[in-house]
Write an enzyme that holds these catalytic residues in place. Structure first.
Site, PDB file in Angstrom:
ATOM      1  N   CYS A 207       0.793  -1.234   0.000  1.00 40.09           N
ATOM      2  CA  CYS A 207       0.000   0.000   0.000  1.00 40.09           C
ATOM      3  C   CYS A 207       0.830   1.292   0.000  1.00 40.09           C
ATOM      4  O   CYS A 207       0.457   2.237  -0.720  1.00 40.09           O
ATOM      5  CB  CYS A 207      -1.028   0.000   1.126  1.00 40.09           C
ATOM      6  SG  CYS A 207      -0.563  -0.822   2.623  1.00 40.09           S
TER       7      CYS A 207
ATOM      8  N   ARG B  59       7.319 -11.211   5.065  1.00 43.07           N
ATOM      9  CA  ARG B  59       7.042 -11.091   6.497  1.00 43.07           C
ATOM     10  C   ARG B  59       7.887 -12.114   7.240  1.00 43.07           C
ATOM     11  O   ARG B  59       8.076 -13.243   6.778  1.00 43.07           O
ATOM     12  CB  ARG B  59       5.558 -11.368   6.793  1.00 43.07           C
ATOM     13  CG  ARG B  59       4.583 -10.621   5.902  1.00 43.07           C
ATOM     14  CD  ARG B  59       4.118  -9.315   6.489  1.00 43.07           C
ATOM     15  NE  ARG B  59       3.214  -8.633   5.555  1.00 43.07           N
ATOM     16  CZ  ARG B  59       1.893  -8.812   5.519  1.00 43.07           C
ATOM     17  NH1 ARG B  59       1.332  -9.664   6.360  1.00 43.07           N
ATOM     18  NH2 ARG B  59       1.153  -8.146   4.660  1.00 43.07           N
TER      19      ARG B  59
END
Length: 649
Positions: A341, A370
């Site tokens: 984003c 991640r």
């Protein structure tokens, strides 16, 4: 004191009365049949004092499943007692068996042990037999309260219980539960007697577990069991476990050559093999087409970004625990991107925007990274590098409702395409009083209200889950139940007033002034890796024709039919279908068997008759079994298969 019954009637009881006292006050038959109770909606046992003024419901033999967490907890104690007796029968003193924690869990229970010698999987049936003996003894389960000093004295020879007791408040009573000569430190609740416990249980496995989850502590042996109110429920659960093993995406991913995880590449970093890449690309093509119909624009962003980008967005440090450490390049710091984003915000900010330009819909199949603990990695469903079907919509506030509903419609379409029709809708909002959220409270309230209004407008059933919001905004999650009845959180839609504020992005309104857009974050798949892992298990590897990496196997009966088979394969490929010829020296039955094992949905068998008439014999895999057709004109079949592929039927 008094309590209120389900019919609204109030029952007067002496101070300190229990649910058993309430049952006796109603009638002796109820007292005999009672197993547990609820007080103000919480499960309690018959032995614990009820709060004054509580609304209670008594649970009886007629509805034992309502007390499942209670009987599972009690069966955990029965197992713990049985393990002690098992080692006593082997000649070990009773105090040689020491116990950690043993809670009820979903579908069953577990108990941690420090044992004089390791328990083997083959010992579990014998322990089950001892459990059934204990149940047959009909032992009363009793509760007593003691002070901290007395509790420490009673468990002075068990370092695990002593550590737990030492950590309890000094001024609160500590509860022990007993059955026969077995005593354990426990909050409860429990059934009143071992004879009332269901016998639909099974000990499943053992594993190692660090004491209190800390790798610096000793490793204990954990024994797992499952338990249900009836034998039918247990049988269904065990069948479901076997089915889950058969459908395991790690097993099928290897057998169907979809993906591999190579330790030399790194844990949690899947490599897509050619077959898996076809599957992945079909998913991408499907969603890109749907996005094109809705005027999305594609973008591509890098896999790393300047640390200041993530500081501005708030992902650093809000998600610090799930991010890889920053890396220094020259005099700047960069980070593997955990989210797409912030990049899309900067794409929006790359040029001035007018109110006429909005909404701007930016989409990317962007790979993010991640940090996950090694013990949590699991095939494709929990990885360290994955690709999100990410899109970010920048719209005017007056466009938000329409855009949100359009994204909602797209996400439902995606799920229904894959037969995922059992969906639960979950609205994630802020946790009251928590400080992990950014932005203005009024904007949060507005965003939460707008999501709820949207789902209510289309009549979707939903639950509101405090604490499930992202740090920058509330969201709507799609929780899908697969064919095995397991729930998975897949797609998500988030409303965000905060990132536009943090990045100071604007558009010029009709009034010539700068205004702040609203962002919608959305990902119908969630991530390609996780979605494919779930799809593999949902279909059991039997993908529909359009999605199957290997769609059509052409099987010549004899070598002289190979040329005809190759001609058919060329026509199928020209029509955009994936076809292959098995020209091996195997006999026809073996070729069919190999195609079955590879879960190829369509097999075309050709021999002299078929070649003479330009026909094929068709054998298809279907959810119901197999469908066979002989003497099918190839040109007609070619059109049929082409239409099915395009329709994604």
């Amino acid at each position: 004191m008094n309590v209120t019954l389900p019919d609204g009637k109030q029952l007067d009881l002496p101070q300190g009365a229990t649910a058993l006292d309430a049952a006796k006050a109603i009638g002796p038959r109820l007292a005999q049949d009672a197993l547990a109770a609820t007080a103000n909606g919480d499960l309690v046992d018959l032995m614990s004092p009820l709060p004054d003024g509580a609304s209670i419901t008594l649970i009886t033999r007629k509805n034992p499943a309502d007390a499942a967490p209670v009987f599972r907890h009690s069966l955990g104690h029965v197992m713990s007692q049985a393990v002690g007796e098992f080692y006593e029968r082997k000649g070990h003193p009773r105090e040689a068996v020491k116990r950690g924690v043993g809670p009820a869990i979903e579908n069953g229970f577990y108990q941690d042990f420090d044992l004089p010698e390791p328990l083997r999987e083959e010992d579990l049936p014998e322990i089950e037999a001892i459990m059934r003996e204990i149940i047959g003894r009909g032992l009363d389960i009793t509760r007593r309260e003691v002070g901290k000093a007395a509790a420490l004295e009673e468990f002075g020879d068990d370092p695990y219980k002593a550590e737990l007791i030492a950590g309890l408040p000094d001024d609160e009573p500590i509860t022990f539960y007993s059955q026969g000569d077995y005593v354990d430190l426990c909050r409860g609740p429990h059934f009143p007697n071992t004879g009332k416990l269901p016998t639909a249980f099974k000990l499943m496995s053992t594993s190692g577990a660090y004491w209190r989850g800390n790798e610096k502590n000793p490793i204990l042996q954990r024994v797992y069991g499952v338990a249900f109110a009836t034998g039918k429920e247990l049988d269904e659960y065990l069948h479901q476990l076997e089915e889950a093993k058969r459908r395991d995406h790690r097993k099928l991913g290897r057998e169907l050559e979809l993906f591999t995880i190579d330790p030399l590449v790194g844990k949690g970093l899947p490599l897509w093999l050619p077959n898996g890449t076809v599957l992945r690309e079909e998913l991408i093509r499907f969603l890109r087409e749907r996005q094109f119909e809705r005027d999305y624009q594609g973008v591509v962003t890098p896999n790393i970004g300047n640390l200041d980008l993530f500081r501005t967005s708030g992902h650093y440090p809000y998600y610090a625990d799930s991010q890889f450490e920053p890396i220094t390049v020259d005099d700047e710091q960069y980070m593997l991107k955990p989210m797409n984003c912030p990049f899309h915000v900067r794409v929006y900010a790359s040029k001035p925007r007018s109110y006429r330009d909005l909404p701007v819909r930016l989409a990317e199949f962007g790979t993010v990274y991640r940090y996950e603990m090694s013990g949590e990695l699991n095939g494709l469903t929990r990885v360290r590098g994955f690709t999100q079907d990410d899109a970010h919509l920048f719209c005017r506030p007056d466009q938000l409702g329409t855009e949100f509903l359009s994204v909602l419609d797209l996400t439902v379409l995606v799920l229904r395409t894959f037969g995922m029709n059992d969906v639960r809708f979950r609205v994630g909002v802020r946790e009251p009083g928590a400080d992990k959220y950014v932005g203005d409270a009024a904007q949060w309230e507005r965003a939460e209200r707008e999501i709820i209004e949207a789902v209510e407008e289309v009549g979707l059933p939903y639950t509101v889950e405090p604490g499930d919001a992202a740090f920058y905004g509330p969201k709507l999650d799609f929780v899908v139940k697969d064919v095995l009845g397991r729930e998975w959180q897949l797609g998500t839609i988030q409303v965000d007033y905060n990132l536009p504020e943090r990045f100071d992005i604007t558009y010029v309104g009709e009034d010539g002034q700068d205004h702040r857009p609203v962002m919608i974050h959305r990902a119908p798949f969630g991530s390609l890796e996780r979605f494919v892992g779930i799809l593999i298990e949902h279909y059991g590897g039997d993908f529909p024709l359009w999605l199957a990496p290997r769609q059509i196997a052409i099987i010549p009966i004899a070598d002289r039919h190979n040329t005809y088979a190759e001609t058919l394969a060329a026509s199928l490929k020209a029509a955009g279908l994936r076809a292959e010829v098995d020209d091996s020296t195997n006999r026809m039955n073996a070729k069919v068997r190999n195609a079955e094992l590879a879960k190829i949905p369509v097999m075309l068998i050709v021999g002299d008759r078929e070649e003479e008439r330009r026909e094929v014999s068709v054998r298809e895999r279907t959810p119901e079994g197999h469908r066979e057709r002989k003497g099918v004109a190839f040109d007609e079949l070619l059109g049929e298969l082409g239409e099915r592929y395009k329709a994604r039927a």
